[in-house]
Motif scaffolding. Structure first.
Motif, mmCIF file in Angstrom:
data_model
loop_
_atom_site.group_PDB
_atom_site.id
_atom_site.type_symbol
_atom_site.label_atom_id
_atom_site.label_comp_id
_atom_site.label_asym_id
_atom_site.label_seq_id
_atom_site.Cartn_x
_atom_site.Cartn_y
_atom_site.Cartn_z
ATOM 1 N N HIS A 1 -10.909 24.780 56.646
ATOM 2 C CA HIS A 1 -9.979 25.879 56.356
ATOM 3 C C HIS A 1 -10.741 27.104 55.855
ATOM 4 N N LYS B 1 -11.315 18.791 55.338
ATOM 5 C CA LYS B 1 -10.210 19.636 55.806
ATOM 6 C C LYS B 1 -10.246 20.992 55.110
ATOM 7 N N LYS B 2 -10.494 20.981 53.801
ATOM 8 C CA LYS B 2 -10.573 22.239 53.066
ATOM 9 C C LYS B 2 -11.776 23.056 53.523
ATOM 10 N N ASP C 1 -10.447 16.674 45.380
ATOM 11 C CA ASP C 1 -9.899 15.579 46.175
ATOM 12 C C ASP C 1 -10.865 15.298 47.323
ATOM 13 N N ARG D 1 -9.718 15.108 51.006
ATOM 14 C CA ARG D 1 -9.334 16.325 51.724
ATOM 15 C C ARG D 1 -10.484 17.327 51.813
#
Length: 248
Positions: free
Chosen positions: A133, A129-130, A123, A126
């Motif tokens: 993380h 963001k991943k 994706d 995202r």
């Protein structure tokens, strides 16, 4: 046994203009309060770039922690050359585990790969963001295992673009090893010169086109066991077994 250790990238700016006593940044203070630090407790801070300090807690508030007497300490040794782990995309919780254990085992860079037989989709919306993380997962693992240098978590990359991107991330010489059941084991290979890349495929295996891609880049097939391992197990086993090259 280390005192409690906390990843504090803001310590890089503190290092250039030391302040004593120093109020910890809010995120570091939050984690210190969760660990229930008290005045008089020793504490360690590391900046993720290889520097570490030890000091003492002098005050604790509802949301603040103040430290003093910060002095540099010698960090634990890092691998002398890059150890790049590149793994095919897996379900999220399994990738978290790979990043955590890879950090503990000395990887310096991690690349999540899009392969022909990857088990999960990518994706793009995202992706950043991943990546953040996973970077935090690596930082937390460093706090636990004693490393002061946090591995670099690189963007999700199609395998077909890996060689081009790798040249931007690490300095040669670097030898590619792609994991293949039944190939020559680590114990029977001489340590390579320079850094290493460990390429771990999906549980469906590498596509023949990907194997040809490896051949074009003079990648070496590497075996870990006579049986087939799960992808996340293979990633950790590869780092653990090739650590002997670093020790030599």
């Amino acid at each position: 046994m280390f005192p409690p250790r906390f990843y504090t990238p803001e310590a890089r700016s503190w290092h250039t203009a030391p302040q004593t006593p120093w109020d910890l940044p809010p995120e570091t203070a939050y984690h210190a309060l969760v660990r229930r630090v008290l005045p008089g407790n020793p504490i360690r801070l590391f900046d993720g770039a290889g520097r570490e300090w030890e000091g003492v807690v002098v005050a604790v508030g509802r949301r603040t922690v103040t430290v003093d007497a910060l002095q540099p300490v010698t960090p634990l040794p890092e691998p002398p050359t890059p150890r790049v782990l590149a793994t095919a995309l897996l379900p999220a919780e399994r990738l978290d585990w790979v990043v955590q254990k890879g950090t503990e085992l000395g990887m310096t860079h991690w690349v999540p790969l899009v392969t022909a037989r990857s088990q999960v989709g990518f994706d793009a919306a995202r992706a950043e963001k991943k990546r953040r993380h996973w970077q935090q997962v690596a930082a937390n693992a460093c706090a636990q295992c004693g490393r002061a240098t946090v591995p670099e978590i690189l963007p999700v990359t199609p395998l077909t673009a890996f060689a081009e991107r790798l040249a931007e991330w690490v300095t040669p010489p670097i030898t590619w090893f792609w994991l293949q059941p039944g190939a020559t084991s680590v114990a029977k290979r001489a340590p390579p010169m320079g850094g290493v890349v460990l390429l771990v495929g999906p549980e469906g295996g590498w596509h023949p086109e990907e194997e040809r891609y490896f051949a074009q880049h003079e990648a070496v097939a590497l075996g870990l066991a006579p049986w087939v391992l799960r992808a996340e197990t293979a990633a950790v086993a590869a780092l653990a077994q090739t650590a002997v090259w670093w020790s030599q």
